[in-house]
Design a protein around this motif. Sequence first.
Motif, mmCIF file in Angstrom:
data_model
loop_
_atom_site.group_PDB
_atom_site.id
_atom_site.type_symbol
_atom_site.label_atom_id
_atom_site.label_comp_id
_atom_site.label_asym_id
_atom_site.label_seq_id
_atom_site.Cartn_x
_atom_site.Cartn_y
_atom_site.Cartn_z
ATOM 1 N N MET A 111 -17.047 -18.219 -25.415
ATOM 2 C CA MET A 111 -17.348 -18.518 -24.022
ATOM 3 C C MET A 111 -18.007 -19.878 -23.891
ATOM 4 O O MET A 111 -18.568 -20.416 -24.856
ATOM 5 C CB MET A 111 -18.249 -17.430 -23.431
ATOM 6 C CG MET A 111 -19.582 -17.243 -24.135
ATOM 7 S SD MET A 111 -20.465 -15.748 -23.562
ATOM 8 C CE MET A 111 -19.529 -14.448 -24.386
ATOM 9 N N THR A 112 -17.933 -20.443 -22.703
ATOM 10 C CA THR A 112 -18.579 -21.721 -22.416
ATOM 11 C C THR A 112 -20.082 -21.511 -22.226
ATOM 12 O O THR A 112 -20.565 -20.372 -22.127
ATOM 13 C CB THR A 112 -17.994 -22.341 -21.146
ATOM 14 O OG1 THR A 112 -18.316 -21.494 -20.027
ATOM 15 C CG2 THR A 112 -16.471 -22.488 -21.254
ATOM 16 N N GLN A 125 -20.688 -19.665 -19.005
ATOM 17 C CA GLN A 125 -20.381 -18.239 -19.141
ATOM 18 C C GLN A 125 -21.459 -17.520 -19.948
ATOM 19 O O GLN A 125 -21.869 -16.409 -19.601
ATOM 20 C CB GLN A 125 -19.021 -18.060 -19.805
ATOM 21 C CG GLN A 125 -17.844 -18.466 -18.926
ATOM 22 C CD GLN A 125 -16.532 -18.456 -19.683
ATOM 23 O OE1 GLN A 125 -16.493 -18.656 -20.898
ATOM 24 N NE2 GLN A 125 -15.428 -18.228 -18.967
ATOM 25 N N PHE A 155 -15.536 -14.960 -15.921
ATOM 26 C CA PHE A 155 -14.646 -14.721 -17.047
ATOM 27 C C PHE A 155 -13.234 -14.384 -16.580
ATOM 28 O O PHE A 155 -13.058 -13.650 -15.605
ATOM 29 C CB PHE A 155 -15.177 -13.574 -17.911
ATOM 30 C CG PHE A 155 -16.416 -13.920 -18.682
ATOM 31 C CD1 PHE A 155 -16.322 -14.451 -19.962
ATOM 32 C CD2 PHE A 155 -17.673 -13.734 -18.129
ATOM 33 C CE1 PHE A 155 -17.462 -14.779 -20.683
ATOM 34 C CE2 PHE A 155 -18.822 -14.054 -18.833
ATOM 35 C CZ PHE A 155 -18.726 -14.588 -20.116
ATOM 36 N N LYS A 193 -10.849 -11.715 -21.013
ATOM 37 C CA LYS A 193 -12.160 -11.561 -21.647
ATOM 38 C C LYS A 193 -13.061 -10.582 -20.900
ATOM 39 O O LYS A 193 -14.135 -10.242 -21.376
ATOM 40 C CB LYS A 193 -12.868 -12.918 -21.744
ATOM 41 C CG LYS A 193 -12.158 -13.935 -22.631
ATOM 42 C CD LYS A 193 -12.940 -15.234 -22.699
ATOM 43 C CE LYS A 193 -12.255 -16.254 -23.608
ATOM 44 N NZ LYS A 193 -13.007 -17.527 -23.678
#
Length: 405
Positions: free
Chosen positions: A7-8, A11, A130, A134
Amino acid sequence: MAFFPKMTKKQGIGLLLVILILFIDMLLYSLLIPIVPYFKETLQPTSTMIGILFSSYAVAMLAATPIFGPISDRIGRKIMLLVGLVGLILSTVLFAYSDSMGLLITARFVQGISAAATWPTALALLADLFPSSKRGAVMGIALTAISTGTLLGAPIGGWLFEASGHRTPFLAAAAVTVVSFALVYVFLREESSRTASEKLHVIGLLRHPQVAFIAGIVLLAEISLCLLEPTLPVFLTDTLQVSPAAIGLLFAVMTLGYGLIAPVAGSLSSRFNPYTLMFAGICSLAVFMPFLVWAGTLWQAALAMAFVGASVGFTLSPTLATLGEIIDRGGSGAYGTAYSLFNMFHGVGMVAGPLAGGILTDALPVSAAIHVVAGCILGLGILLFVRLRLSAGTRSHSVNKELPF
């Protein structure tokens, strides 16, 4: 298969904040449990008043959820989360300084209203952040946060109460909630605007065949879980002669099973048919519930509790990601409305479960009542799944297209 997807930074921060919010929410919910004997001794309420105290949370949450979820679709997640956290702070401080049952019930009611603001909004935030591929895994992680808060609330509350009095657990929880408010205010980033096309009504959403199936599955799972709370402790005490501490540990095992399986089921829902997974979970719940009354030893009871908890977690985890996918397919971002529906049926289960358990055990022995419940779960689960399959391939004009089987 990754249970913790890449994830970023945005996120990751959002997920951590949601985990914290949901954990605190359920921590506060169960914090009251070990302090009830103190209030019963000092305020001398009737059993009816104690029942009202506990049910007021679910009633408030049920009443307020259809309002707050859709509002978060229009004004944004951050504002609604901050409002909910303020409500949790106020309710917790009110618990600490309540000197009457009226104030305690008011505090519990405010707590339920606050949960109606935080729960669907937090889940909707995850759906915002998301993609659908995900979402199953992160929703499962969110459910684990919920079960962990439920698991730890009572022991933490009991320890703090014994250490320094009845106000300390609530004031400590209020302080943690203040910190959470500050973290959300400083670090949460989200889309700044919503469009008119994202406005949906909860009742209109429920007309969607797949949403109706999910609502029915959530209701069956929640009622089954909640009816065990008032009925099973008495049965286990009579049959296995276990102590109150042992009963607490058995319910902790059930909660642990729920929390451990939720991320697994969430991840599976992005790879396999989520409706089949939900149906498998509800069938598993029906199969394992009779083992609760068949158990002849404490270890057998613990194993049965673990399987029942895992079955509920396996059932519920796919529902969250699937609700988000239905909203995606309709071209809408009204996740707050969708997760309001989940929260509403969760609240109905919290109210109806203990009531159903009480009615059944007044008419039947506990063992017979559990068998009746298991049979009803299986029968209704099959009915819901057959009805869903019959509706496959049709279109729902109220929200969007059906998902393919």
